[in-house]
Write an enzyme that holds these catalytic residues in place. Sequence first.
Site, mmCIF file in Angstrom:
data_model
loop_
_atom_site.group_PDB
_atom_site.id
_atom_site.type_symbol
_atom_site.label_atom_id
_atom_site.label_comp_id
_atom_site.label_asym_id
_atom_site.label_seq_id
_atom_site.Cartn_x
_atom_site.Cartn_y
_atom_site.Cartn_z
ATOM 1 N N LEU A 83 0.812 -1.224 0.000
ATOM 2 C CA LEU A 83 0.000 0.000 0.000
ATOM 3 C C LEU A 83 0.839 1.265 0.000
ATOM 4 O O LEU A 83 0.394 2.317 0.425
ATOM 5 C CB LEU A 83 -0.951 -0.025 1.207
ATOM 6 C CG LEU A 83 -1.984 -1.152 1.144
ATOM 7 C CD1 LEU A 83 -2.886 -1.119 2.381
ATOM 8 C CD2 LEU A 83 -2.825 -1.054 -0.130
ATOM 9 N N HIS A 102 -4.914 -5.685 -8.485
ATOM 10 C CA HIS A 102 -5.909 -4.748 -7.951
ATOM 11 C C HIS A 102 -7.269 -5.437 -7.956
ATOM 12 O O HIS A 102 -7.624 -6.090 -8.960
ATOM 13 C CB HIS A 102 -5.939 -3.458 -8.786
ATOM 14 C CG HIS A 102 -6.898 -2.441 -8.245
ATOM 15 N ND1 HIS A 102 -6.614 -1.673 -7.133
ATOM 16 C CD2 HIS A 102 -8.148 -2.097 -8.648
ATOM 17 C CE1 HIS A 102 -7.666 -0.893 -6.878
ATOM 18 N NE2 HIS A 102 -8.597 -1.129 -7.771
ATOM 19 N N ASP A 143 -2.430 2.335 -10.272
ATOM 20 C CA ASP A 143 -3.315 1.355 -10.939
ATOM 21 C C ASP A 143 -3.527 1.689 -12.418
ATOM 22 O O ASP A 143 -4.619 1.467 -12.959
ATOM 23 C CB ASP A 143 -4.686 1.310 -10.230
ATOM 24 C CG ASP A 143 -4.567 0.960 -8.760
ATOM 25 O OD1 ASP A 143 -5.397 1.455 -7.980
ATOM 26 O OD2 ASP A 143 -3.625 0.216 -8.407
HETATM 27 C C1 GRF Z 1 -5.794 -7.722 -2.294
HETATM 28 O O1 GRF Z 1 -7.189 -7.510 -2.396
HETATM 29 C C2 GRF Z 1 -5.103 -7.015 -3.420
HETATM 30 O O2 GRF Z 1 -5.868 -6.974 -4.602
HETATM 31 C C3 GRF Z 1 -4.962 -5.623 -2.885
HETATM 32 O O3 GRF Z 1 -4.662 -5.786 -1.511
HETATM 33 C C4 GRF Z 1 -5.207 -7.017 -1.067
HETATM 34 C C5 GRF Z 1 -4.092 -7.811 -0.466
HETATM 35 O O4 GRF Z 1 -4.627 -8.918 0.149
HETATM 36 N N1 GRF Z 1 -3.925 -4.915 -3.591
HETATM 37 P P1 GRF Z 1 -3.580 -9.980 0.768
HETATM 38 O O5 GRF Z 1 -2.670 -9.209 1.704
HETATM 39 O O6 GRF Z 1 -2.817 -10.580 -0.379
HETATM 40 O O7 GRF Z 1 -4.456 -10.981 1.465
#
Ligand code: GRF
Length: 199
Positions: A83, A102, A143
């Site tokens: 993030l 995404h 994105d």
């Molecule tokens: C996922 O929904 C991905 O698409 C988004 O963040 C989330 C990560 O989930 N970028 P995780 O940590 O892999 O369970």
Amino acid sequence: MSLHSKNIAVLISGGGTNLQSIIDNKAKINGDIKIVISNKKSAYGLKRAENANIKTRYIVDNDELLKVLIDENIDLVVLAGYLKILPENIIDKFNNKIINIHPSLIPSFCGDGFYGLKVHEAAIKKGVKYSGATTHFVNNLTDDGPIINQDIVKVEENDTAESLQKKILEKEHSLLVNSIIDFCEDRLYVKDNRVFKRC
Ligand code: GRF
């Protein structure tokens, strides 16, 4: 043709279920997860990596991040719920070698502010009949890079943002692994900002 096995770095910020899917499917990937890096010390994904005997690092400084990616001779960077915005010098150095996942059908519900449950809340509010997930190469906008692949999920009347998130996350796991497999087999190429796959 035996291809050079790619060195993969996975960047995370949270639970790491996408990372776990890559780990669980590593036998299908012509690559080796060299390191898992998080900008959050508490990210459970770091524990998942440790359980799989994969090197982990907690890094917040972008210069240190670039140094580690170079020192580990990384061929592919995977953003699996990372993030933090990557700096231009890293994106430029790893042009079309950074894959992001995404949880929507880009260009819907993406870009600044669209992450986590917010994505699915917007999809439910809009009343879309299908949502899904997208893998794409990362460019200097959020994105916005060339789309590698997408998968769809039907949105049902009784779906909530939480139930939709859960359904899409399951699709993400196979979509991301398959995009990594294709990258590591050198099957992907970019033409006119679009991604195509050699058969
Ligand atoms: C996922 O929904 C991905 O698409 C988004 O963040 C989330 C990560 O989930 N970028 P995780 O940590 O892999 O369970």
